[in-house]
Write a protein that holds these residues in place. Structure first.
Motif, PDB file in Angstrom:
ATOM      1  N   VAL A 153       0.860  -1.189   0.000  1.00 19.26           N
ATOM      2  CA  VAL A 153       0.000   0.000   0.000  1.00 19.26           C
ATOM      3  C   VAL A 153       0.894   1.236   0.000  1.00 19.26           C
ATOM      4  N   ASP A 154       0.599   2.171  -0.876  1.00 19.37           N
ATOM      5  CA  ASP A 154       1.251   3.478  -0.883  1.00 19.37           C
ATOM      6  C   ASP A 154       0.564   4.298   0.203  1.00 19.37           C
ATOM      7  N   LYS A 155       1.249   4.551   1.317  1.00 21.35           N
ATOM      8  CA  LYS A 155       0.576   5.190   2.463  1.00 21.35           C
ATOM      9  C   LYS A 155       0.170   6.632   2.157  1.00 21.35           C
ATOM     10  N   LYS A 156       0.795   7.240   1.161  1.00 24.47           N
ATOM     11  CA  LYS A 156       0.379   8.598   0.773  1.00 24.47           C
ATOM     12  C   LYS A 156      -0.836   8.560  -0.142  1.00 24.47           C
ATOM     13  N   ASN A 157      -1.056   7.438  -0.777  1.00 22.82           N
ATOM     14  CA  ASN A 157      -2.230   7.234  -1.656  1.00 22.82           C
ATOM     15  C   ASN A 157      -2.791   5.853  -1.325  1.00 22.82           C
ATOM     16  N   PRO A 158      -3.439   5.725  -0.144  1.00 22.27           N
ATOM     17  CA  PRO A 158      -3.710   4.379   0.391  1.00 22.27           C
ATOM     18  C   PRO A 158      -4.675   3.530  -0.422  1.00 22.27           C
ATOM     19  N   TYR A 159      -5.306   4.090  -1.444  1.00 22.83           N
ATOM     20  CA  TYR A 159      -6.144   3.254  -2.308  1.00 22.83           C
ATOM     21  C   TYR A 159      -5.280   2.481  -3.292  1.00 22.83           C
ATOM     22  N   MET A 160      -3.984   2.865  -3.398  1.00 26.29           N
ATOM     23  CA  MET A 160      -3.093   2.227  -4.374  1.00 26.29           C
ATOM     24  C   MET A 160      -2.251   1.124  -3.757  1.00 26.29           C
ATOM     25  N   ILE A 161      -2.143   0.013  -4.468  1.00 24.31           N
ATOM     26  CA  ILE A 161      -1.179  -1.036  -4.123  1.00 24.31           C
ATOM     27  C   ILE A 161      -0.174  -1.093  -5.272  1.00 24.31           C
ATOM     28  N   CYS A 162       1.107  -1.060  -4.942  1.00 21.25           N
ATOM     29  CA  CYS A 162       2.148  -0.838  -5.951  1.00 21.25           C
ATOM     30  C   CYS A 162       3.281  -1.860  -5.799  1.00 21.25           C
ATOM     31  N   PRO A 163       3.984  -2.138  -6.908  1.00 20.63           N
ATOM     32  CA  PRO A 163       5.155  -3.011  -6.838  1.00 20.63           C
ATOM     33  C   PRO A 163       6.254  -2.364  -5.987  1.00 20.63           C
ATOM     34  N   THR A 177      10.411   0.017  -0.358  1.00 23.41           N
ATOM     35  CA  THR A 177      10.750   1.018  -1.384  1.00 23.41           C
ATOM     36  C   THR A 177       9.890   0.755  -2.617  1.00 23.41           C
ATOM     37  N   PHE A 178       9.347   1.814  -3.191  1.00 24.93           N
ATOM     38  CA  PHE A 178       8.449   1.674  -4.346  1.00 24.93           C
ATOM     39  C   PHE A 178       9.232   1.781  -5.637  1.00 24.93           C
ATOM     40  N   ASP A 179       9.094   0.777  -6.481  1.00 25.02           N
ATOM     41  CA  ASP A 179       9.870   0.684  -7.712  1.00 25.02           C
ATOM     42  C   ASP A 179       9.562   1.859  -8.641  1.00 25.02           C
ATOM     43  N   GLY A 180      10.616   2.566  -8.999  1.00 27.97           N
ATOM     44  CA  GLY A 180      10.493   3.636  -9.989  1.00 27.97           C
ATOM     45  C   GLY A 180      10.036   4.977  -9.456  1.00 27.97           C
ATOM     46  N   TRP A 181      10.083   5.178  -8.147  1.00 21.36           N
ATOM     47  CA  TRP A 181       9.621   6.454  -7.578  1.00 21.36           C
ATOM     48  C   TRP A 181      10.698   7.190  -6.788  1.00 21.36           C
ATOM     49  N   ARG A 182      11.934   6.769  -6.898  1.00 16.49           N
ATOM     50  CA  ARG A 182      13.072   7.476  -6.318  1.00 16.49           C
ATOM     51  C   ARG A 182      12.889   7.810  -4.830  1.00 16.49           C
ATOM     52  N   ALA A 184      10.347   8.605  -3.014  1.00 17.83           N
ATOM     53  CA  ALA A 184       9.360   9.596  -2.563  1.00 17.83           C
ATOM     54  C   ALA A 184       8.244   8.992  -1.715  1.00 17.83           C
ATOM     55  N   PHE A 185       7.985   7.702  -1.882  1.00 16.58           N
ATOM     56  CA  PHE A 185       6.856   7.085  -1.184  1.00 16.58           C
ATOM     57  C   PHE A 185       7.294   5.996  -0.207  1.00 16.58           C
ATOM     58  N   ASP A 186       8.617   5.821  -0.070  1.00 10.90           N
ATOM     59  CA  ASP A 186       9.144   4.731   0.748  1.00 10.90           C
ATOM     60  C   ASP A 186       8.808   4.916   2.233  1.00 10.90           C
ATOM     61  N   ILE A 233      12.115  11.538 -14.673  1.00  9.93           N
ATOM     62  CA  ILE A 233      10.991  11.571 -15.612  1.00  9.93           C
ATOM     63  C   ILE A 233       9.769  11.104 -14.857  1.00  9.93           C
ATOM     64  N   ARG A 234       8.807  11.953 -14.669  1.00  8.67           N
ATOM     65  CA  ARG A 234       7.595  11.537 -13.948  1.00  8.67           C
ATOM     66  C   ARG A 234       6.387  11.836 -14.815  1.00  8.67           C
ATOM     67  N   ASN A 235       5.799  10.813 -15.286  1.00 11.42           N
ATOM     68  CA  ASN A 235       4.590  10.989 -16.085  1.00 11.42           C
ATOM     69  C   ASN A 235       3.363  10.945 -15.195  1.00 11.42           C
ATOM     70  N   SER A 236       2.282  11.454 -15.685  1.00 12.96           N
ATOM     71  CA  SER A 236       1.038  11.366 -14.921  1.00 12.96           C
ATOM     72  C   SER A 236       0.615   9.900 -14.892  1.00 12.96           C
ATOM     73  N   MET A 237      -0.195   9.562 -13.901  1.00 15.30           N
ATOM     74  CA  MET A 237      -0.605   8.169 -13.767  1.00 15.30           C
ATOM     75  C   MET A 237      -1.413   7.694 -14.966  1.00 15.30           C
ATOM     76  N   GLN A 238      -2.110   8.609 -15.574  1.00 12.10           N
ATOM     77  CA  GLN A 238      -2.972   8.226 -16.690  1.00 12.10           C
ATOM     78  C   GLN A 238      -2.147   7.750 -17.886  1.00 12.10           C
TER      79      GLN A 238
HETATM   80  N1  MLZ Z   1      -0.292  11.135  -8.372  1.00  7.92           N
HETATM   81  C1  MLZ Z   1       0.859  10.616  -7.721  1.00  7.92           C
HETATM   82  C2  MLZ Z   1       0.772   9.114  -7.622  1.00  7.92           C
HETATM   83  C3  MLZ Z   1       2.013   8.481  -7.219  1.00  7.92           C
HETATM   84  C4  MLZ Z   1       1.836   7.056  -6.754  1.00  7.92           C
HETATM   85  C5  MLZ Z   1       3.128   6.417  -6.373  1.00  7.92           C
HETATM   86  N2  MLZ Z   1       2.966   5.201  -5.705  1.00  7.92           N
HETATM   87  C6  MLZ Z   1       4.183   4.596  -5.231  1.00  7.92           C
HETATM   88  C7  MLZ Z   1       2.109  11.060  -8.448  1.00  7.92           C
HETATM   89  O1  MLZ Z   1       2.201  10.903  -9.664  1.00  7.92           O
HETATM   90  O2  MLZ Z   1       2.979  11.607  -7.797  1.00  7.92           O
END
Ligand code: MLZ
Length: 265
Positions: A153-163, A177-182, A184-186, A233-238
Motif C-alpha cells: 500500500v502506498d501510504k500517501k495514496n492508500p487506495y493504491m497497491i504498488c510493486p 521502497t516503491f519501484d520507480g519512484w526514487r 518519494a513514497f518509501d 521523468i515523472r509521467n502522470s498516472m494516466q
Molecule cells: N499522483 C501521484 C501518484 C504516485 C503514486 C506512487 N505510488 C508509489 C504522483 O504521480 O505523484
C-alpha cells in the motif's frame, strides 16, 4: 491489455525474487469480500485508536473496504482488510461494556453525539458478523531479505497497491521502497504490517496493481557531472509509458531513511 504490468516478466527482467508467502501476515488465499457499499460497522478511529466509532463502507476494493467514520468529514477515509482486527460488527462494543465514541473531529457539538448515534444507526444496514474474517497470525519472525519484491500500500495514496522492493531490514522493521519512484513514497514498517502483500495478491483479489514508476536514479558519480544532470521523468498516472525496468536501488547507493525510533548516535 498489451502494456499491463506483469510480475513474471518484471521479475525476470529485473533478476529479482518475490518475497515468499510465509513472510506476510496475510491469508494465503485472500479472504472473500462480501461487504456492500452503505453497510455500517464498528471501527477503531485511526486517529484515536482507543475510540470505537461507527463507520460506513464507502467503497470496496479487492479484500479491502474504504471506510468513513459517521460524523466525520470526507477527508479522512481509511482502508481496511475484511480480516482486519480493528473492525467488528455493530453491537460488539456494547457487548464488551464499552461506549461508541464520536470520531476525532466530530463535525457537531459533542452534546449532540447521543442523538446523532441514534439517528445514524436507525434503519441502517449493518454488516453481518459472518462478513468479518479472523485476522491471520503473524509470522514468528521477520524473514524478509533486501531485494525481495512485494506489493505494498502506498501510504500517501492508500487506495493504491504498488510493486515494491525490500530496501533494508532492521530487527522487526523493514524498509518498503516503491519501484520507480526514487524514494518519494518509501516507508519503514513492521514485518507483520497488514499493508504489504505477496506478489500476485492483487491478481487474486481483483485489485488494480499500479505499474512501477518510471523514474530512474543515476549513480551520484554520473548525475553530479554537468553533462548528465539527474534524470527525473515523472509521467502522470494516466499516461505511464512502459516502465524502464531499471530498479533504482540497483544502480543508486540509496541514502536510506531510518527505522522508527532508531537513534543516530
Ligand atoms: N499522483 C501521484 C501518484 C504516485 C503514486 C506512487 N505510488 C508509489 C504522483 O504521480 O505523484
Amino acid at each position: 491489455s498489451h502494456d499491463e504490468f506483469n510480475w513474471d516478466d518484471y521479475l525476470a527482467e529485473t533478476g529479482s525474487v518475490a518475497a515468499p508467502l510465509s513472510c506476510f501476515r496475510q491469508s494465503k488465499i485472500p479472504p472473500n469480500n462480501e461487504f456492500k457499499v452503505g453497510m455500517k460497522l464498528e471501527a477503531h478511529d485511526p486517529r484515536n485508536v482507543t475510540s470505537v466509532c461507527i463507520a460506513t463502507v464507502i467503497g470496496i476494493t479487492g479484500a479491502r473496504l474504504r471506510l468513513r467514520l459517521d460524523g466525520s468529514d470526507n477527508k479522512n477515509d481509511f482502508w481496511r482488510l475484511v480480516d482486519a482486527s480493528d473492525i467488528q460488527p455493530i453491537g460488539t462494543c456494547e457487548k464488551n461494556g464499552d461506549m461508541l465514541q464520536p470520531p476525532l473531529g466530530f463535525r457537531m457539538n459533542a452534546s449532540s453525539w447521543p442523538m446523532f448515534l441514534l439517528r445514524t444507526l436507525n434503519g441502517a444496514e449493518m454488516a453481518p458478523a459472518s462478513f468479518f474474517r479472523k485476522e491471520p497470525p503473524k509470522p514468528p519472525r521477520n524473514e524478509f531479505k533486501v531485494g525481495m519484491k512485494l506489493e505494498a500500500v502506498d501510504k500517501k495514496n492508500p487506495y493504491m497497491i504498488c510493486p515494491a522492493t525490500i530496501g533494508d531490514c532492521r530487527g522487526d522493521d523493514i524498509f518498503v521502497t516503491f519501484d520507480g519512484w526514487r524514494g518519494a513514497f518509501d516507508y519503514w514498517c513492521r514485518y507483520d504490517s497488514r499493508d504489504i502483500f505477496a506478489v500476485g495478491w492483487c491478481g487474486l483479489t481483483g485489485d488494480a496493481l499500479q505499474s512501477p514508476g518510471n523514474s530512474v536514479s543515476l549513480p551520484k558519480s554520473i548525475s553530479n557531472t554537468p553533462v548528465s544532470p539527474p534524470k527525473v521523468i515523472r509521467n502522470s498516472m494516466q499516461s505511464q509509458p512502459k516502465p524502464a525496468f531499471v530498479p533504482a536501488q540497483r544502480i543508486k547507493k540509496r541514502s536510506r531513511g531510518r527505522p522508527p525510533g532508531s537513534s543516530t548516535a
